[in-house]
Design an enzyme around this catalytic site. Structure first.
Site, short mmCIF file in Angstrom:
data_model
loop_
_atom_site.label_atom_id
_atom_site.label_comp_id
_atom_site.label_asym_id
_atom_site.label_seq_id
_atom_site.Cartn_x
_atom_site.Cartn_y
_atom_site.Cartn_z
N GLN A 1 -5.28 -8.48 -0.97
CA GLN A 1 -5.78 -7.53 -1.92
C GLN A 1 -4.74 -6.41 -2.19
OE1 GLN A 1 -8.32 -7.26 -3.95
NE2 GLN A 1 -9.15 -9.19 -3.06
N SER A 2 -3.50 -6.63 -2.17
CA SER A 2 -2.56 -5.81 -2.52
C SER A 2 -2.47 -5.27 -3.98
CB SER A 2 -0.98 -6.45 -2.11
OG SER A 2 0.06 -5.59 -2.93
N ASN A 3 -2.47 -3.95 -4.29
CA ASN A 3 -2.20 -3.50 -5.56
C ASN A 3 -1.02 -3.50 -6.01
OD1 ASN A 3 -5.09 -2.12 -5.46
ND2 ASN A 3 -4.19 -0.89 -4.07
#
Ligand SMILES: *Cc1c(COP(=O)(O)O)cnc(C)c1O
Length: 325
Positions: A75-77
């Site tokens: 879920q890396s921004n």
């Protein structure tokens, strides 16, 4: 100073807005609280990484690379903004993400797919540890990828946050005593600390840590080194030592990405009082820390605090169970 001479590829709508959280200030009988909306940088749902990517992509284009590789959590921004930045610049994007292909795509991961990134699943390597191996494989196949480290946190990227403080200094009229933000891979912290030294020397840059160190040198040691490299990159002679940073490590909770009552309650408070959405991993935790400091009286009514909203909001859709429990 050569801040204006470094390669830069424009991606963000700048300056990002600043708003006063008057209802919240009143409710807490607390300091004046402002918010800097870097969740509105405008690149595929925004965030602080857009600022780093203007300089990172600028460098990639200047060195004639045709693809980008970076990595992080599923879920890396940072990875989502990199995928968008690469698309906007006409570059291929490879992402080294932790975990394995899930059954359902949601949040940032859904956006990575929409943005056309090629995803390499990397098991428990959550901080882009496999980037060098994958880059080797790509080179063997004839590609020459530009490597962006975990979080975009090197001196090239951190310059974007130096520029951000110059932007902030131009926007505000009244002095700000503290800037509070979520600090993780150090690039934001380094850039803001250097930017404040240059453009807002009376303001304390207070990073609330989000993530425990798992290996390597202590956080402050790495932070000072990165800040000094960033100073060298923009051609200023500022020198930082490990004591020159305000770092709060009290809100690490259950560890990276583990949502607890601190984050849930901070997210509800800001949403219900001001209509602003935080993310569960970074800004929810940092804002929870800020609220706690105000309640304990370590920030008082004469202070003027700016919370830097660093983005991350697409992750709310991947955390519905944790947020509703
Ligand atoms: C990456 C990130 C941060 C932290 O920035 P670093 O430069 O890694 O310290 C804070 N907030 C959000 C939403 C992020 O995605």
């Amino acid at each position: 100073m050569n801040l204006d001479k470094l390669p830069r590829f424009r991606l963000a709508f700048l300056p990002t807005p600043i708003a006063a959280l008057n209802r919240l200030t009143q409710k807490l009988s607390g300091p004046r609280i402002l918010i800097k909306r870097d969740d509105l940088t405008g690149l595929a749902f925004g965030g602080n990484k857009t600022r780093k990517l203007e300089f990172l992509i600028g460098e990639a284009l200047a060195t004639k690379c045709e693809s980008i590789i970076t990595g992080g959590a599923a879920q890396s921004n940072h990875c989502r903004q990199t995928a968008a930045a690469a698309a906007a610049a006409g570059l291929r994007c490879h992402l080294a993400l932790s975990g394995s292909e899930p059954d359902a795509l949601t949040g940032n991961l859904l956006l990575d797919h929409l943005l056309g990134a090629k995803i390499h699943w990397c098991g428990d390597a959550r901080k882009g540890e496999r980037i060098p191996d994958i880059a080797d494989q790509l080179r063997a196949a004839g590609e020459s990828p530009y490597i962006i480290p975990y979080g975009g946190s090197n001196a090239v990227g951190a310059v974007g946050l130096v520029e951000a403080v110059r932007e902030l200094a131009d926007q505000i009229r009244d002095p700000i005593s503290h800037v509070v933000f979520a600090s993780s891979s150090r690039g934001t912290h380094a850039g803001l600390a250097l930017g404040a030294r240059l453009f807002m020397p009376k303001t304390t840059i207070l990073g609330i840590r989000i993530d425990k160190e798992e290996r390597g040198l202590p956080f402050r040691t790495e932070l000072a080194a990165l800040t000094n490299e960033t100073a060298a990159r923009i051609g200023v002679s500022e020198v930082f030592s490990t004591d020159d940073f305000a770092v709060d490590e009290r809100y690490l909770g259950g560890g990276y990405g583990v949502v607890g009552e601190l984050e849930r309650s901070a997210m509800r408070t800001l949403a219900e009082t001001e209509g602003i959405v935080l993310d569960p991993v970074y800004t929810g935790r940092a804002f929870g820390g800020l609220l706690d400091m105000i309640r304990r009286g370590s920030l008082n009514r004469t202070d003027s605090v700016l919370f830097w909203h660093t983005g991350g909001t697409p992750a709310v859709f991947a955390y519905s169970n944790e947020l509703l429990s």
